[in-house]
Motif scaffolding. Structure first.
Motif, PDB file in Angstrom:
ATOM      1  N   HIS A 122      14.600 -17.990 -11.628  1.00 30.58           N
ATOM      2  CA  HIS A 122      14.245 -16.756 -10.913  1.00 30.58           C
ATOM      3  C   HIS A 122      12.946 -16.935 -10.138  1.00 30.58           C
ATOM      4  O   HIS A 122      11.940 -17.366 -10.703  1.00 30.58           O
ATOM      5  N   HIS A 165      17.931 -12.181  -9.383  1.00 28.42           N
ATOM      6  CA  HIS A 165      18.603 -11.064 -10.060  1.00 28.42           C
ATOM      7  C   HIS A 165      19.217 -10.068  -9.084  1.00 28.42           C
ATOM      8  O   HIS A 165      18.589  -9.683  -8.102  1.00 28.42           O
ATOM      9  N   ASP A 181      11.068  -9.477 -11.660  1.00 24.84           N
ATOM     10  CA  ASP A 181      10.386  -9.798 -12.923  1.00 24.84           C
ATOM     11  C   ASP A 181       9.911 -11.250 -12.978  1.00 24.84           C
ATOM     12  O   ASP A 181       9.500 -11.725 -14.040  1.00 24.84           O
ATOM     13  N   HIS A 217      11.203 -17.847 -15.321  1.00 30.84           N
ATOM     14  CA  HIS A 217      10.596 -16.795 -14.504  1.00 30.84           C
ATOM     15  C   HIS A 217       9.166 -17.179 -14.137  1.00 30.84           C
ATOM     16  O   HIS A 217       8.439 -16.399 -13.535  1.00 30.84           O
TER      17      HIS A 217
END
Ligand SMILES: [Zn+2]
Ligand SMILES: [Zn+2]
Length: 262
Positions: A7, A38, A13, A225
């Protein structure tokens, strides 16, 4: 090895840019990655939180794309009542990879305690696997099935209750995995929880079940992330996959390729 779950800047996030993720793999001849931003319609309380501008994504990312090395994907959070909309998300865009995920149960985010209110662990698990079955049944436009053990990250049950119980819900798991096998949809070995022996055992059980039903392929993904997590524990995930008799793959232009390492 290909990190098939990462991500970056279009995931609200994530704290890393694609350039930062790319820096982790670009000089490693054995590593590749696909960014999977996402996309979740109807996120509770903030419906646009996990929606992004697909044109801006391609305008920004296309120039970084490298065949066989850095690919452009999306993680679509599936909900049964949104199947038609979810399936339409990648349409008309040149995504290499569409990762199908279950993040929500009864329209509640599995991240929050509210999703488990009034449920025992076994009830929550049953509802989760049934939701996953309904998602797989209703969705036609995804290439691999993300983090089957996702619920274990967040549910309130601990100790032995904190893991999935295949033996208690064997028919349901066989149904879910059988549907993936039927459509040759690889199972993701998500490395997020693989620092834990119990979680490793869970993934081995699930992998063996999937392979026993005729499944042959899997993906390995860090679900990073931030930049320190890119490619984290991919080696371990590959070893576990091999132990189950599964071959790690990645997708480019929506076609499946074997990992070059194998
Ligand atoms: Zn995320
Ligand atoms: Zn996910």
């Amino acid at each position: 090895m290909f990190d098939t779950h990462v991500h970056c800047g279009f995931s609200s996030d994530s704290s890393m840019t694609l350039a930062q993720a790319w820096a982790q793999v670009k000089d490693e001849p054995k590593l590749g990655m696909v960014v999977t931003e996402h996309w979740d319609y109807e996120y509770p309380g903030d419906p646009k939180k996990f929606i992004f501008d697909r044109d801006a994504y391609f305008a920004e990312y296309q120039k970084l794309r490298r065949p066989g090395k850095l690919l452009l994907g999306i993680e679509v959070g599936m909900q049964p009542h949104l199947a038609a909309k979810d399936d339409a998300v990648p349409q008309g865009y040149a995504f290499d990879y569409v990762l199908g995920a279950v993040h929500m149960m009864n329209k509640e985010d599995l991240y929050y305690k509210k999703a488990y209110q009034g449920l025992t662990q076994l009830q929550a698990e049953e509802l989760y696997v049934k939701t996953a079955i309904a998602c797989v049944d209703s969705h036609k436009n995804f290439d691999a099935f993300a983090h089957i053990d996702y619920i274990c990250r967040y549910w309130p049950y601990t100790g032995p209750e904190g893991e999935l119980h295949l033996e208690e819900h064997l028919k349901l798991y066989q149904q879910l995995l059988g549907k993936l096998v039927e459509r040759q949809i690889p199972l993701e070995f998500n490395t997020r929880r693989l620092d834990n022996q119990q979680a490793i055992k869970t993934m081995l059980d699930i992998g063996h079940c999937y392979a026993g039903l005729g499944g042959r392929y899997c993906t390995v993904g860090s679900d990073a992330h931030n930049k320190t997590h890119v490619t984290r524990r991919l080696g371990l995930a590959s070893v576990l996959a091999k132990e189950c008799g599964l071959v790690p793959v990645y997708f480019e232009a929506r076609k499946m390729y074997r990992d070059r390492v194998l």
